[in-house]
Design a protein around this motif. Structure first.
Motif, PDB file in Angstrom:
ATOM      1  N   CYS A   1      11.579   5.062   4.301  1.00 31.98           N
ATOM      2  CA  CYS A   1      12.648   4.098   4.589  1.00 31.98           C
ATOM      3  C   CYS A   1      13.575   4.082   3.381  1.00 31.98           C
ATOM      4  O   CYS A   1      13.257   3.502   2.344  1.00 31.98           O
ATOM      5  N   ARG A   2      14.723   4.727   3.517  1.00 28.83           N
ATOM      6  CA  ARG A   2      15.628   4.881   2.383  1.00 28.83           C
ATOM      7  C   ARG A   2      16.482   3.619   2.217  1.00 28.83           C
ATOM      8  O   ARG A   2      17.327   3.302   3.038  1.00 28.83           O
ATOM      9  N   ASN A   3      16.221   2.911   1.143  1.00 28.95           N
ATOM     10  CA  ASN A   3      16.973   1.723   0.757  1.00 28.95           C
ATOM     11  C   ASN A   3      16.994   1.745  -0.760  1.00 28.95           C
ATOM     12  O   ASN A   3      16.057   1.281  -1.408  1.00 28.95           O
ATOM     13  N   LEU A   4      18.035   2.329  -1.333  1.00 28.66           N
ATOM     14  CA  LEU A   4      18.007   2.662  -2.751  1.00 28.66           C
ATOM     15  C   LEU A   4      17.754   1.464  -3.664  1.00 28.66           C
ATOM     16  O   LEU A   4      16.954   1.582  -4.604  1.00 28.66           O
ATOM     17  N   PRO A   5      18.386   0.306  -3.439  1.00 27.43           N
ATOM     18  CA  PRO A   5      18.047  -0.825  -4.320  1.00 27.43           C
ATOM     19  C   PRO A   5      16.580  -1.225  -4.241  1.00 27.43           C
ATOM     20  O   PRO A   5      15.934  -1.483  -5.262  1.00 27.43           O
ATOM     21  N   ARG A   6      16.029  -1.268  -3.017  1.00 27.42           N
ATOM     22  CA  ARG A   6      14.627  -1.629  -2.879  1.00 27.42           C
ATOM     23  C   ARG A   6      13.721  -0.531  -3.425  1.00 27.42           C
ATOM     24  O   ARG A   6      12.709  -0.804  -4.082  1.00 27.42           O
ATOM     25  N   ASN A   7      14.060   0.730  -3.140  1.00 25.05           N
ATOM     26  CA  ASN A   7      13.285   1.845  -3.684  1.00 25.05           C
ATOM     27  C   ASN A   7      13.278   1.788  -5.214  1.00 25.05           C
ATOM     28  O   ASN A   7      12.242   2.043  -5.844  1.00 25.05           O
ATOM     29  N   TYR A   8      14.427   1.452  -5.789  1.00 19.86           N
ATOM     30  CA  TYR A   8      14.550   1.377  -7.251  1.00 19.86           C
ATOM     31  C   TYR A   8      13.630   0.286  -7.801  1.00 19.86           C
ATOM     32  O   TYR A   8      12.910   0.494  -8.784  1.00 19.86           O
TER      33      TYR A   8
ATOM     34  N   THR B   1       5.625   3.046  -0.134  1.00 20.92           N
ATOM     35  CA  THR B   1       7.067   2.977   0.117  1.00 20.92           C
ATOM     36  C   THR B   1       7.800   4.196  -0.440  1.00 20.92           C
ATOM     37  O   THR B   1       8.539   4.862   0.279  1.00 20.92           O
ATOM     38  N   THR B   2       7.586   4.487  -1.717  1.00 14.56           N
ATOM     39  CA  THR B   2       8.335   5.568  -2.371  1.00 14.56           C
ATOM     40  C   THR B   2       7.474   6.777  -2.724  1.00 14.56           C
ATOM     41  O   THR B   2       8.003   7.825  -3.087  1.00 14.56           O
TER      42      THR B   2
ATOM     43  N   TYR C   1      18.615  10.924  -4.803  1.00 20.06           N
ATOM     44  CA  TYR C   1      17.477  10.023  -4.924  1.00 20.06           C
ATOM     45  C   TYR C   1      16.648  10.359  -6.166  1.00 20.06           C
ATOM     46  O   TYR C   1      16.276   9.475  -6.945  1.00 20.06           O
TER      47      TYR C   1
END
Length: 243
Positions: free
Chosen positions: A133-140, A183-184, A215
């Protein structure tokens, strides 16, 4: 600066990171590729092998960082001279790249057997981490927070149970991977992600997909540094270690 002791450290970081990646990328090959003995064994098998592999690596190479983020935490705590950090990080990155190349050579026949049989993204993800699930702020946030937990646990263990640090680090990897890795893929380590990601880019693997450098460079490339600094400050000013 390049004393015999420092050169030995760089070689240990290079070889240690390579060995860690041989275990880690190797187990993903086992799980994903066709005609391996352990095809389809799943995430529990993979995370456990990462954990045991890091324990074995630490038993062999001692107090290595294997991780530019951990090396940065050591700089913040005064455990590693700041001027050595870049060279240590480069050695780790090169070790991760070399380890990935060794794994590719070992599994070259299986990569061939998997052509057209295994999804290209799954092949890419043997080498590097990417979120489903690509969500850069959450992934970060996930990568920074996981690194914070990971390094805080290791640094605290060094103070309270140093004699068993190799085993405990493996348990920490196992716990963080199981609890925070879904997640990541829990890189928590720039060398671990970017070295194998570059290897995938240059190795003669057919039917490659986009390597997603956006990413890779942003999330596993920088978020672990945030977690590392936070961990170093937490263990010093809250836990009272390394004062």
């Amino acid at each position: 600066m390049f004393t015999q002791q420092f050169i030995h450290l760089l070689l240990s970081e290079f070889m240690g990171t390579a060995l860690m990646i041989i275990f880690g990328v190797g187990v993903h090959c086992d799980d994903v590729l066709k005609k391996t003995k352990y095809a389809g064994t799943g995430h529990l098998f993979a995370i456990t092998t990462w954990a045991f592999g890091i324990t074995v690596t630490l038993f062999i190479f001692g107090g290595v960082s294997l991780n530019p983020a951990m090396a940065l935490a050591k700089v913040v705590l005064g455990l590693l001279p700041a001027e050595q950090w870049l060279f240590v990080s480069i050695a780790e990155f090169l070790g991760a790249f070399a380890g990935s190349v060794i794994v590719w050579f070992m599994y070259a026949d299986h990569f061939t057997a998997s052509e057209g049989q295994v999804d290209g993204i799954a092949i890419r993800n043997i080498f590097s981490t990417n979120p489903n699930c690509r969500n850069l702020p959450r992934n970060y946030f996930v990568e920074a927070f996981a690194t914070f937990i990971f390094l805080t646990a290791i640094l605290a263990t060094e103070q309270v149970n140093k004699d068993q640090i190799q085993i405990v680090v493996g348990l920490i990897v196992w716990a963080v991977g199981m609890g925070l890795g879904g997640t990541t893929g829990f890189a928590m380590n720039q060398a671990r992600d970017l070295g194998p990601r570059l290897a995938y880019q240059v190795l003669p693997i057919k039917n490659k997909v986009n390597n997603d450098w956006q990413y890779g460079l942003l999330v596993p490339g920088t978020a672990p540094f945030i977690g590392a600094v936070a961990a170093a400050l937490f263990v010093r000013y809250f836990l009272g270690y390394f004062m």
